[in-house]
Structures are given as structure tokens and as C-alpha cells.
Design a protein around this motif. Sequence first.
Motif, PDB file in Angstrom:
ATOM      1  N   SER A   2       0.844  -1.184   0.000  1.00  0.00           N
ATOM      2  CA  SER A   2       0.000   0.000   0.000  1.00  0.00           C
ATOM      3  C   SER A   2       0.883   1.238   0.000  1.00  0.00           C
ATOM      4  O   SER A   2       1.958   1.260   0.576  1.00  0.00           O
ATOM      5  CB  SER A   2      -0.901  -0.019   1.240  1.00  0.00           C
ATOM      6  OG  SER A   2      -1.561   1.213   1.381  1.00  0.00           O
ATOM      7  N   GLN A   3       0.421   2.319  -0.693  1.00  0.00           N
ATOM      8  CA  GLN A   3       1.208   3.533  -0.725  1.00  0.00           C
ATOM      9  C   GLN A   3       1.228   4.215   0.637  1.00  0.00           C
ATOM     10  O   GLN A   3       2.167   4.941   0.949  1.00  0.00           O
ATOM     11  CB  GLN A   3       0.654   4.472  -1.795  1.00  0.00           C
ATOM     12  CG  GLN A   3       0.869   3.947  -3.221  1.00  0.00           C
ATOM     13  CD  GLN A   3       0.437   4.959  -4.257  1.00  0.00           C
ATOM     14  OE1 GLN A   3      -0.086   6.011  -3.933  1.00  0.00           O
ATOM     15  NE2 GLN A   3       0.659   4.635  -5.518  1.00  0.00           N
ATOM     16  N   LYS A   4       0.214   3.994   1.444  1.00  0.00           N
ATOM     17  CA  LYS A   4       0.190   4.571   2.776  1.00  0.00           C
ATOM     18  C   LYS A   4       1.012   3.696   3.713  1.00  0.00           C
ATOM     19  O   LYS A   4       0.755   2.497   3.837  1.00  0.00           O
ATOM     20  CB  LYS A   4      -1.247   4.670   3.287  1.00  0.00           C
ATOM     21  CG  LYS A   4      -1.357   5.348   4.650  1.00  0.00           C
ATOM     22  CD  LYS A   4      -2.805   5.472   5.084  1.00  0.00           C
ATOM     23  CE  LYS A   4      -2.903   6.150   6.439  1.00  0.00           C
ATOM     24  NZ  LYS A   4      -4.324   6.267   6.882  1.00  0.00           N
ATOM     25  N   GLU A   8       4.587   4.907  10.783  1.00  0.00           N
ATOM     26  CA  GLU A   8       5.226   6.200  10.566  1.00  0.00           C
ATOM     27  C   GLU A   8       5.781   6.695  11.902  1.00  0.00           C
ATOM     28  O   GLU A   8       5.032   6.839  12.873  1.00  0.00           O
ATOM     29  CB  GLU A   8       4.222   7.218  10.027  1.00  0.00           C
ATOM     30  CG  GLU A   8       3.571   6.825   8.711  1.00  0.00           C
ATOM     31  CD  GLU A   8       2.414   7.734   8.341  1.00  0.00           C
ATOM     32  OE1 GLU A   8       2.658   8.778   7.694  1.00  0.00           O
ATOM     33  OE2 GLU A   8       1.276   7.407   8.717  1.00  0.00           O
ATOM     34  N   THR A  32       9.655   5.343   7.993  1.00  0.00           N
ATOM     35  CA  THR A  32       8.379   4.708   7.689  1.00  0.00           C
ATOM     36  C   THR A  32       8.636   3.266   7.262  1.00  0.00           C
ATOM     37  O   THR A  32       9.728   2.931   6.788  1.00  0.00           O
ATOM     38  CB  THR A  32       7.615   5.431   6.558  1.00  0.00           C
ATOM     39  OG1 THR A  32       8.379   5.360   5.356  1.00  0.00           O
ATOM     40  CG2 THR A  32       7.370   6.891   6.916  1.00  0.00           C
ATOM     41  N   ASP A  74      -0.818   2.231  11.320  1.00  0.00           N
ATOM     42  CA  ASP A  74      -2.039   2.063  10.522  1.00  0.00           C
ATOM     43  C   ASP A  74      -2.956   3.280  10.662  1.00  0.00           C
ATOM     44  O   ASP A  74      -4.175   3.152  10.822  1.00  0.00           O
ATOM     45  CB  ASP A  74      -2.765   0.782  10.933  1.00  0.00           C
ATOM     46  CG  ASP A  74      -3.747   0.301   9.867  1.00  0.00           C
ATOM     47  OD1 ASP A  74      -3.692   0.804   8.736  1.00  0.00           O
ATOM     48  OD2 ASP A  74      -4.589  -0.567  10.178  1.00  0.00           O
ATOM     49  N   GLY A  75      -2.348   4.471  10.638  1.00  0.00           N
ATOM     50  CA  GLY A  75      -3.100   5.717  10.696  1.00  0.00           C
ATOM     51  C   GLY A  75      -3.491   6.180  12.083  1.00  0.00           C
ATOM     52  O   GLY A  75      -4.101   7.238  12.232  1.00  0.00           O
TER      53      GLY A  75
END
Length: 326
Positions: A2-4, A8, A32, A74-75
Motif C-alpha cells: 500500500s502507498q500509505k 510512521e 516509515t 495504521d493511521g
Amino acid sequence: MSQKPLLEVENLRIDLSIGDTKFPAVQDVSFTIGRGETLGLVGESGCGKSITALALIGLLRHPLSIGGGIIRFDGREIQSLSPAQMRQLRGDRISMIFQEPMTALNPLSPVGRQIAEMFVLHKGASWRDAERQAVEALASVRVPAPERRVKDYPHQLSGGMRQRVMIAIALACSPDLLLADEPTTALDVTVQAEILDLIRDLCAERGTAVLMISHDLGLIANMCRRVGVMYAGRIVEERAAEDVFRAPSHPYTSGLVASLPLLGARARQGRHRLMEIAGVVPPVAAFPAGCRFHPRCRASTEICVAADPEVTLLPNGGSVRCHHHE
């Protein structure tokens, strides 16, 4: 992938408390990891690799603590989660292979029960079902006679078998991210190769992202797509593995690569002398001003002593923290 990014880390700082004073053991660390990607983190002992991993999984203990920065998984920001919330995440979606399995495993509990506990805590399985899954987990890491081995205690297993048990525990719940801290320490080279192949195969099969921590550059070159080089609590270079080993940008990275033995005619003729980096990693309470590597750097100039270098983005991707990287 995935690009995301799956993980991070932004400007992470880890403080070491000595009395009433706090010193930055890790400072301004950013990186990342994408889904299914393997990132290597290398550097000498004492540079902050292991405590960075412990911070990611919420296992820092006094006198260490997170002093700033963001850890986004995961955000979701996880650096401020409560201990109960981290326990739900740890072992289920983020797992860790610790450096020494003999100290990480419970010596008073059979290894099968320690694996089964993961299924009970995170998947809600009954103990009967969990014990059956523990046998399957041992079989997946290629432990012979797993039905018998689940009843063994850690001291009854060899070093390689204990490491396989650690891998079985870490991957029991098919985590999204695996932190592997020196996963082949104290193992002979044949067992090392088996363990690395096992980690690579299982993670590829399950799509697990990996942060591989080591001071073994050969291991990192074999396992990782990207490499972060850490020195005195900072990442001084982060690039594709091929670029790091072919044309390092930071003097410290150059020193590490030059310390590797060469194969071939020059090595056989004895014409290759291994390079050493003079001095040692400075203690946390005595990091030098300016560039932290300047007391050991052969390319050091006045600006290295006077000013802390900024992170520079490289044209072909990656970054470096050095005044003279060109």
C-alpha cells in the motif's frame, strides 16, 4: 505494498532520566515502513536501536520514557495509548522477537502454554483450542515433533529451538508488523541462516512488515530492502540497501561498510586490510556538540564541531545527516 505506510515514526525522542536531568538517548528519529516491507536498522551497540523498538511496542520502562514525537500505526497515533490499549495491540498486530530468548521466555512455563496464551488473550480461543493451535504454530516454524515439544520448558531446548519458539509466539496472531531485535544472536552460522530463511518465508506468506535490528551488515543486506544507519541516538543515513552498500553517503556508514571483509583475489592475497572506526559511541550524557560523529570522523571540519547537521534529502531517494555528504 500500500502507498500509505503501515508505520510512521516522526521526530521520536526517548529520554534517559538521571536524577532530575533528562538526556536524549534517541532524538529526531523518523522513518516509515510500508505493508509487507522489511526495513533494516543498523549501528554499533549503544546507538539506540533496541530502545527505539521498545518504544514502538510500548515497553519502555524507567529511567527511559518517550519525550516527544509521533508513532503512527495504521493511521492511529499510539505513543500515548494506555497500558491496557497497548496490551491489546502488542502481540496481536505488533509483535517482537527479543534479542535473547532465554531471558524473554518464562522458565517456569512449558513453551506450548506460552504460545497458547497468545490465542487465548488475543483471539478469544479456549485453552483446549489454543493448545492445539500451539502445536500447529511450532510445526509452522519447523520444530520437529511439535506434539512433544509443546510440553518442554525453555531450558530443555537448544538455542535455535528457543529462537523458533520466540518466532512462533511473535507470529502466532499473524501480526501486521514484526520487530526483530538481533534475532540470530549467539547462534552458529548454520542455524542463523535457517532462522533468517524462516522469518523471510513466514513474513512473505503472511504479508508481515518487518523492522530488522542488527549490527550484522551481511544479515541486513540479505534481508532488507531499505536500511537506516543509526549513530548516537540518531539516524544518520536512510536509503535503499543497494545504495547504502554500493555508495554510502555518511562517513559513519562508509566506515561500517569498509569494515566488512572482502572475498576474492585481493582477500586471498592478503592485500585487503579491514578498516576500523576509531573511538567508541559516546555515552548518552556526553553526546558532543555539533555533529555527534565528528570526534571519530576523518572528514571532520570546523563546521562539524560548531553546527548540528540538518537532514538532507538525496536526489536518488533517501536522506543523510552530514555537512559533507557530497
